[in-house]
Design a protein around this motif. Sequence first.
Motif, PDB file in Angstrom:
ATOM      1  N   THR A 172     -17.469 -25.311  21.714  1.00 55.44           N
ATOM      2  CA  THR A 172     -17.498 -26.016  20.421  1.00 55.44           C
ATOM      3  C   THR A 172     -16.142 -25.819  19.757  1.00 55.44           C
ATOM      4  O   THR A 172     -15.357 -24.973  20.170  1.00 55.44           O
ATOM      5  CB  THR A 172     -18.561 -25.417  19.480  1.00 55.44           C
ATOM      6  OG1 THR A 172     -18.169 -24.056  19.197  1.00 55.44           O
ATOM      7  CG2 THR A 172     -19.933 -25.419  20.108  1.00 55.44           C
ATOM      8  N   VAL A 173     -15.896 -26.586  18.713  1.00 58.58           N
ATOM      9  CA  VAL A 173     -14.636 -26.457  17.972  1.00 58.58           C
ATOM     10  C   VAL A 173     -14.480 -25.012  17.489  1.00 58.58           C
ATOM     11  O   VAL A 173     -13.418 -24.397  17.620  1.00 58.58           O
ATOM     12  CB  VAL A 173     -14.631 -27.399  16.741  1.00 58.58           C
ATOM     13  CG1 VAL A 173     -13.411 -27.162  15.889  1.00 58.58           C
ATOM     14  CG2 VAL A 173     -14.694 -28.837  17.207  1.00 58.58           C
ATOM     15  N   GLU A 174     -15.576 -24.464  16.956  1.00 58.43           N
ATOM     16  CA  GLU A 174     -15.492 -23.122  16.396  1.00 58.43           C
ATOM     17  C   GLU A 174     -15.191 -22.081  17.478  1.00 58.43           C
ATOM     18  O   GLU A 174     -14.332 -21.220  17.309  1.00 58.43           O
ATOM     19  CB  GLU A 174     -16.811 -22.774  15.686  1.00 58.43           C
ATOM     20  CG  GLU A 174     -16.702 -21.479  14.884  1.00 58.43           C
ATOM     21  CD  GLU A 174     -17.882 -21.282  13.933  1.00 58.43           C
ATOM     22  OE1 GLU A 174     -17.853 -20.284  13.206  1.00 58.43           O
ATOM     23  OE2 GLU A 174     -18.807 -22.113  13.926  1.00 58.43           O
ATOM     24  N   ILE A 223      -8.626 -19.156  20.464  1.00 56.17           N
ATOM     25  CA  ILE A 223      -7.195 -19.365  20.214  1.00 56.17           C
ATOM     26  C   ILE A 223      -6.681 -18.256  19.290  1.00 56.17           C
ATOM     27  O   ILE A 223      -5.657 -17.629  19.552  1.00 56.17           O
ATOM     28  CB  ILE A 223      -6.944 -20.758  19.564  1.00 56.17           C
ATOM     29  CG1 ILE A 223      -7.285 -21.870  20.552  1.00 56.17           C
ATOM     30  CG2 ILE A 223      -5.505 -20.892  19.088  1.00 56.17           C
ATOM     31  CD1 ILE A 223      -7.234 -23.279  19.988  1.00 56.17           C
ATOM     32  N   PHE A 224      -7.431 -18.017  18.203  1.00 58.31           N
ATOM     33  CA  PHE A 224      -6.951 -17.047  17.213  1.00 58.31           C
ATOM     34  C   PHE A 224      -7.006 -15.619  17.738  1.00 58.31           C
ATOM     35  O   PHE A 224      -6.188 -14.786  17.372  1.00 58.31           O
ATOM     36  CB  PHE A 224      -7.746 -17.175  15.904  1.00 58.31           C
ATOM     37  CG  PHE A 224      -7.610 -18.554  15.257  1.00 58.31           C
ATOM     38  CD1 PHE A 224      -6.536 -19.372  15.559  1.00 58.31           C
ATOM     39  CD2 PHE A 224      -8.567 -19.016  14.357  1.00 58.31           C
ATOM     40  CE1 PHE A 224      -6.410 -20.637  14.982  1.00 58.31           C
ATOM     41  CE2 PHE A 224      -8.450 -20.279  13.774  1.00 58.31           C
ATOM     42  CZ  PHE A 224      -7.372 -21.091  14.088  1.00 58.31           C
ATOM     43  N   ARG A 225      -7.987 -15.331  18.620  1.00 57.32           N
ATOM     44  CA  ARG A 225      -8.071 -13.974  19.166  1.00 57.32           C
ATOM     45  C   ARG A 225      -6.845 -13.642  20.014  1.00 57.32           C
ATOM     46  O   ARG A 225      -6.399 -12.512  20.064  1.00 57.32           O
ATOM     47  CB  ARG A 225      -9.332 -13.810  20.015  1.00 57.32           C
ATOM     48  CG  ARG A 225     -10.482 -13.271  19.177  1.00 57.32           C
ATOM     49  CD  ARG A 225     -11.738 -13.138  19.958  1.00 57.32           C
ATOM     50  NE  ARG A 225     -11.603 -12.240  21.116  1.00 57.32           N
ATOM     51  CZ  ARG A 225     -12.591 -12.013  21.971  1.00 57.32           C
ATOM     52  NH1 ARG A 225     -13.745 -12.621  21.810  1.00 57.32           N
ATOM     53  NH2 ARG A 225     -12.424 -11.208  22.985  1.00 57.32           N
ATOM     54  N   ILE A 226      -6.317 -14.677  20.697  1.00 59.65           N
ATOM     55  CA  ILE A 226      -5.149 -14.434  21.550  1.00 59.65           C
ATOM     56  C   ILE A 226      -3.844 -14.587  20.774  1.00 59.65           C
ATOM     57  O   ILE A 226      -2.956 -13.749  20.858  1.00 59.65           O
ATOM     58  CB  ILE A 226      -5.180 -15.373  22.777  1.00 59.65           C
ATOM     59  CG1 ILE A 226      -6.366 -14.980  23.666  1.00 59.65           C
ATOM     60  CG2 ILE A 226      -3.876 -15.297  23.566  1.00 59.65           C
ATOM     61  CD1 ILE A 226      -6.607 -15.881  24.856  1.00 59.65           C
ATOM     62  N   LEU A 227      -3.740 -15.660  19.987  1.00 63.67           N
ATOM     63  CA  LEU A 227      -2.468 -15.938  19.307  1.00 63.67           C
ATOM     64  C   LEU A 227      -2.405 -15.322  17.907  1.00 63.67           C
ATOM     65  O   LEU A 227      -1.373 -15.384  17.244  1.00 63.67           O
ATOM     66  CB  LEU A 227      -2.239 -17.448  19.197  1.00 63.67           C
ATOM     67  CG  LEU A 227      -2.207 -18.229  20.504  1.00 63.67           C
ATOM     68  CD1 LEU A 227      -2.005 -19.704  20.235  1.00 63.67           C
ATOM     69  CD2 LEU A 227      -1.121 -17.712  21.436  1.00 63.67           C
ATOM     70  N   GLY A 228      -3.534 -14.728  17.462  1.00 63.09           N
ATOM     71  CA  GLY A 228      -3.586 -14.218  16.087  1.00 63.09           C
ATOM     72  C   GLY A 228      -4.076 -15.319  15.160  1.00 63.09           C
ATOM     73  O   GLY A 228      -3.780 -16.493  15.372  1.00 63.09           O
ATOM     74  N   THR A 229      -4.855 -14.948  14.132  1.00 63.15           N
ATOM     75  CA  THR A 229      -5.324 -15.945  13.165  1.00 63.15           C
ATOM     76  C   THR A 229      -4.105 -16.443  12.384  1.00 63.15           C
ATOM     77  O   THR A 229      -3.290 -15.633  11.940  1.00 63.15           O
ATOM     78  CB  THR A 229      -6.352 -15.302  12.208  1.00 63.15           C
ATOM     79  OG1 THR A 229      -7.355 -14.665  13.006  1.00 63.15           O
ATOM     80  CG2 THR A 229      -7.009 -16.343  11.310  1.00 63.15           C
ATOM     81  N   PHE A 242     -12.658 -17.418   9.531  1.00 65.28           N
ATOM     82  CA  PHE A 242     -12.363 -16.581  10.697  1.00 65.28           C
ATOM     83  C   PHE A 242     -11.929 -15.174  10.314  1.00 65.28           C
ATOM     84  O   PHE A 242     -11.259 -14.983   9.302  1.00 65.28           O
ATOM     85  CB  PHE A 242     -11.219 -17.203  11.516  1.00 65.28           C
ATOM     86  CG  PHE A 242     -11.612 -18.465  12.201  1.00 65.28           C
ATOM     87  CD1 PHE A 242     -12.439 -18.434  13.316  1.00 65.28           C
ATOM     88  CD2 PHE A 242     -11.172 -19.697  11.741  1.00 65.28           C
ATOM     89  CE1 PHE A 242     -12.820 -19.601  13.952  1.00 65.28           C
ATOM     90  CE2 PHE A 242     -11.544 -20.866  12.371  1.00 65.28           C
ATOM     91  CZ  PHE A 242     -12.371 -20.814  13.487  1.00 65.28           C
ATOM     92  N   PRO A 243     -12.255 -14.182  11.172  1.00 66.91           N
ATOM     93  CA  PRO A 243     -11.701 -12.844  10.957  1.00 66.91           C
ATOM     94  C   PRO A 243     -10.176 -12.884  11.150  1.00 66.91           C
ATOM     95  O   PRO A 243      -9.659 -13.796  11.791  1.00 66.91           O
ATOM     96  CB  PRO A 243     -12.340 -11.995  12.062  1.00 66.91           C
ATOM     97  CG  PRO A 243     -13.326 -12.862  12.748  1.00 66.91           C
ATOM     98  CD  PRO A 243     -13.093 -14.267  12.358  1.00 66.91           C
ATOM     99  N   ARG A 244      -9.482 -11.872  10.604  1.00 73.28           N
ATOM    100  CA  ARG A 244      -8.023 -11.808  10.781  1.00 73.28           C
ATOM    101  C   ARG A 244      -7.693 -11.129  12.112  1.00 73.28           C
ATOM    102  O   ARG A 244      -7.735  -9.917  12.229  1.00 73.28           O
ATOM    103  CB  ARG A 244      -7.386 -11.012   9.627  1.00 73.28           C
ATOM    104  CG  ARG A 244      -7.241 -11.771   8.318  1.00 73.28           C
ATOM    105  CD  ARG A 244      -6.260 -12.942   8.444  1.00 73.28           C
ATOM    106  NE  ARG A 244      -4.989 -12.572   9.073  1.00 73.28           N
ATOM    107  CZ  ARG A 244      -3.981 -12.025   8.433  1.00 73.28           C
ATOM    108  NH1 ARG A 244      -4.049 -11.786   7.135  1.00 73.28           N
ATOM    109  NH2 ARG A 244      -2.875 -11.711   9.055  1.00 73.28           N
TER     110      ARG A 244
END
Length: 364
Positions: free
Chosen positions: A238-240, A246-252, A272-274
């Motif tokens: 899903t989009v989420e 993406i954010f877990r790897i590249l950072g939020t 999203f978490p930071r």
Amino acid sequence: MRNNHHRRISNEDINKRLSLPADIRLPEGYLEKFAMNSPPFDKPMSRRLRRASLSEIGFGKLETYIKLDKLGEGTYATVFKGRSKLTDNLVALKEIRLEHEEGAPCTAIREVSLLKDLKHANIVTLHDIIHTDKCLTLVFEYLEKDLKQYMDDCGSIMSVHNVKIFLFQLLRGLAYCHKRKVLHRDLKPQNLLINEKGELKLADFGISPHIQLEAQHQGVGCIFYEMITGRPLFPGSTVEDELHLIFRILGTPTEETWPGITTSEEFKTYNFPRYHAEPLVNHAPRIDNDGHDLLSMLLQFEAKRRVSAEDALRHSYFKCFGEQVQTLADTASIFSVKGIQLQKDPGKRSSVHPESSKSSKIEK
């Protein structure tokens, strides 16, 4: 839903917008055959006259092509493997149903009008266009498989050297498109076709010009990562999910890494978490320092910080190819450079199984 907004497209509209590709490749001897009956070539041929002589030869006619097996089916189109009676070459026949839904002709016209003008070694060639009441058939050059099938055939372990050759060809095709203000909206392994020489070509330009937040990252960096590791970088369903990965790897993203993101409604709703960025090398151990540097440049959140295809071609990661690859003519293959060739992929299965070598397609 979107159908109501489309102006009904008539056959005249389609005919007005389509004409045969300017440099259609005629078999040797064909022009001589018609030179006897045609006017002298000292002045430019009118389009009507040119179309007449091409159709005498057999271009623009369905009976010129023999349909072989079906390669794939999408919402609007079915793709068949075929053979041209003119050249005896294999072709891919993409049949677009016109009466099916009103979005189809728009998508088809967009794809045709873009591809007619793109002549490059790393972009699939459109050989012919056949228009009937019910159907628009695009005749493409035939390529054996797509990048997804290629990766599957080598058990997802590609030679790192071959990854570099494919990535360079992908960037070449994209740089050429960008120079002509054409954006390919749907870069994924299934839309990158590969022939038995190892030439990679961009296919499927019939994509709607709408792009969302989550689609910003489907691109060269993701394909590079998937080739080098054998698995998708962000396999979210899903989009989420996808954004989370993406954010877990590249950072939020923050205002600093992506100005304006914190005020985006879509972004705010997910809350999203930071996450802090993780080193990419943890995820892609086979990548060298130059490759790691290029991958990071390709995966920047903000488009204007992301390296352009043109600049990426000059990155030190490709230094081993030598200078000559930087000055290739548009239609020249990377394999025309002495010394550049594919290596055997470590996980490559022999093609004993007919399925694994089964032909490719011009994606639905």
